[in-house]
Enzyme design. Structure first.
Site, PDB file in Angstrom:
ATOM      1  N   GLU A 100       0.823  -1.216   0.000  1.00 52.62           N
ATOM      2  CA  GLU A 100       0.000   0.000   0.000  1.00 52.62           C
ATOM      3  C   GLU A 100       0.858   1.267   0.000  1.00 52.62           C
ATOM      4  O   GLU A 100       1.705   1.460   0.880  1.00 52.62           O
ATOM      5  CB  GLU A 100      -0.938   0.005   1.218  1.00 52.62           C
ATOM      6  CG  GLU A 100      -1.884   1.188   1.183  1.00 52.62           C
ATOM      7  CD  GLU A 100      -2.977   1.130   2.251  1.00 52.62           C
ATOM      8  OE1 GLU A 100      -3.326   0.032   2.699  1.00 52.62           O
ATOM      9  OE2 GLU A 100      -3.465   2.217   2.622  1.00 52.62           O
ATOM     10  N   ASP A 156       3.189 -14.181  11.916  1.00 47.77           N
ATOM     11  CA  ASP A 156       1.867 -14.565  11.429  1.00 47.77           C
ATOM     12  C   ASP A 156       0.925 -13.349  11.490  1.00 47.77           C
ATOM     13  O   ASP A 156       0.430 -12.995  12.559  1.00 47.77           O
ATOM     14  CB  ASP A 156       1.366 -15.718  12.308  1.00 47.77           C
ATOM     15  CG  ASP A 156       0.014 -16.261  11.894  1.00 47.77           C
ATOM     16  OD1 ASP A 156      -0.718 -15.563  11.162  1.00 47.77           O
ATOM     17  OD2 ASP A 156      -0.321 -17.384  12.316  1.00 47.77           O
ATOM     18  N   HIS A 160      -1.889  10.580  -1.083  1.00 46.26           N
ATOM     19  CA  HIS A 160      -1.900   9.327  -1.852  1.00 46.26           C
ATOM     20  C   HIS A 160      -1.659   9.568  -3.331  1.00 46.26           C
ATOM     21  O   HIS A 160      -1.218   8.684  -4.039  1.00 46.26           O
ATOM     22  CB  HIS A 160      -3.261   8.633  -1.713  1.00 46.26           C
ATOM     23  CG  HIS A 160      -3.348   7.771  -0.498  1.00 46.26           C
ATOM     24  ND1 HIS A 160      -4.353   6.865  -0.302  1.00 46.26           N
ATOM     25  CD2 HIS A 160      -2.555   7.652   0.572  1.00 46.26           C
ATOM     26  CE1 HIS A 160      -4.179   6.243   0.844  1.00 46.26           C
ATOM     27  NE2 HIS A 160      -3.092   6.714   1.384  1.00 46.26           N
TER      28      HIS A 160
HETATM   29  C1  MEV Z   1      -5.961   3.461   4.683  1.00 48.86           C
HETATM   30  O1  MEV Z   1      -5.327   2.260   4.354  1.00 48.86           O
HETATM   31  C2  MEV Z   1      -5.980   3.694   6.175  1.00 48.86           C
HETATM   32  C3  MEV Z   1      -6.835   4.868   6.633  1.00 48.86           C
HETATM   33  O2  MEV Z   1      -8.151   4.721   6.111  1.00 48.86           O
HETATM   34  C4  MEV Z   1      -6.853   4.813   8.148  1.00 48.86           C
HETATM   35  C5  MEV Z   1      -7.850   5.739   8.779  1.00 48.86           C
HETATM   36  O3  MEV Z   1      -8.877   6.057   8.165  1.00 48.86           O
HETATM   37  O4  MEV Z   1      -7.590   6.103   9.947  1.00 48.86           O
HETATM   38  C6  MEV Z   1      -6.305   6.188   6.152  1.00 48.86           C
END
Ligand code: MEV
Length: 425
Positions: free
Chosen positions: A85, A279, A377
């Protein structure tokens, strides 16, 4: 789309990995490119994959990055993280940097203690069974310790006994918990073997019938805790801090939000768990069950403002990780990652993992309480979309840059940009 005629492949498990890949390719009608990419994905570790799982044909590579800026209990640490990610590692680096001036992350643990359950059935007097088991404390300790002399030698072994009468749809059943110090092992093998050795003796002593004998992933006696303080000026001011607190209160009050909030924490936690060959499912199951221990599902973390107006973050969760046994010991990448981490005990590893979880949560809360997460992002996502439409070499950056400039990171637009680049127009 694969067009598998039959899911039967005679003797697949007896073949070499390469022969298996060919057999699967034939059955699934794979083209040359798909077979080549699976063969390449083995990455020179196909023998290892073959030892770890049944019917291995390749390995699934996950990017491995390193989080910087972490200080855990006064020690500077570099943290390898395996995740597909975007933004997860960047968020940890950024969050860790912002709490360096207050000393980073301070941790504690409850010790490497695991539990296994033995289910006792068929007694009309489950409370009586419960006491009969408790009376045998010394004998139970002896059976468990005899099962794993090696564990005893390194200072581990049976520690405690807990017996509960649990109401179920078929009536009450007596559930025995053996509580075992498993030292640097995650402990599944140790406690499962003990539970299996003990079950027939419990039957003799109580007259009840034993059925399940298995560890619990709700490792609530093996918790790791971390706290850190972010100076209000490192956050972006009092308003951002208060918005982050409101975001936390939302998660703590609403399971729909808590699931996402906690998923963010697990983005950090699972990436280190995976990088060290531990794990991930065990940790995730334990984490979510622990988050629901009050009878409703809530935030795994806690957030407060201290007397000086700084933001204090706290995370406490089960952390059943090991350094010996399982994939950790035999996976060379996991071994190399442990060297980067510089940990000597499972306890030290657990402390670093919860610190990364808290850093991740800080990053997500801050992004959500300010600009939202899409902006951060976008850069990495644009690159992913460029890759998705087939950009190679410097085409990737050029397509990604145009997508960002347009403010529209979409596959159809990326395709148009790539076609234009290749046509030289
Ligand atoms: C994304 O992988 C994780 C978030 O959604 C966590 C959150 O909303 O606190 C950004």
């Amino acid at each position: 789309m694969s067009d598998v005629k039959s899911s039967r492949i005679e003797g697949l498990h007896k073949m070499t990995p390469d022969a298996r890949l060919q057999a699967v390719a034939r059955q699934a009608g794979l083209d040359r490119d798909a077979v080549d990419s699976l063969a390449a994905a083995a990455g020179g570790q196909i023998d290892l994959a073959d030892r770890l799982v049944e019917n291995a044909i390749a390995s699934m590579a996950i990017p491995l990055g390193v989080a910087t800026n972490m200080i855990v209990d006064g020690r500077e640490v570099l943290v390898p993280m395996a995740t597909e990610e975007s933004s997860v590692i960047a968020a940890v680096c950024n969050s860790a940097k912002r709490c360096r001036s207050t000393g980073g992350f301070r941790t504690s643990t409850s010790g490497p203690v695991m539990a296994a359950q033995i289910q006792l059935l068929g007694a009309s007097d489950p409370e009586n069974v419960r006491l009969k088991v408790l009376e045998r404390f010394d004998a139970i300790k002896a059976v468990c310790d005899e099962t794993d002399p090696l564990l005893l030698k390194v200072g581990g072994g049976f520690r405690d006994l807990d017996v509960r009468v649990v109401d179920s749809a078929e009536g009450p059943m007596t559930i025995v918990h053996i509580i075992v110090d498993t030292r640097d092992a995650m402990g599944a093998n140790a406690v499962n073997s003990m539970a299996e050795a003990l079950a027939p003796r419990l039957e003799q002593w109580t007259g009840a019938r034993s059925l399940l004998r298995i560890l619990t992933n709700l490792a609530d006696r093996r918790v790791a805790r971390v706290r850190a303080v972010w100076p209000v000026e490192e956050i972006g001011g009092a308003q951002v801090r208060d918005n982050m607190l409101s975001a936390y209160h939302f998660a703590d009050a609403d399971p729909y939000r808590a699931a996402t909030h906690n998923k963010g924490i697990m983005n950090g936690v699972s990436a280190v768990v995976l990088a060290t060959g531990n794990d991930t499912r065990a940790i995730e199951a334990g984490a979510h069950a622990y988050a629901a221990r009050d009878g409703w599902y809530r935030s795994m973390s806690r957030w407060e403002a201290d007397a000086d107006g700084n933001l204090v973050g706290i995370l406490e969760m089960p952390m059943a990780v090991g350094l010996v046994g399982g994939a950790t010991k035999i996976h060379p990448t996991a071994q190399a990652n442990l060297k980067i981490l510089g940990v000597r005990t499972a306890d030290e590893l657990a402390r670093i993992i919860v610190s990364v979880g808290l850093a991740q949560n800080f990053g997500a809360l801050r992004a959500l309480a300010t600009t939202g997460i899409q902006k951060g992002h976008m850069a990495l996502h644009a690159q992913n979309v460029a890759l998705m439409v087939g950009a190679v070499g410097d085409e990737i950056d050029r397509v990604a840059d145009e997508l960002k400039a347009l403010g529209k990171v979409r596959q159809d637009i990326a395709e148009e940009i790539l076609a234009r680049l290749r046509a030289g127009t």
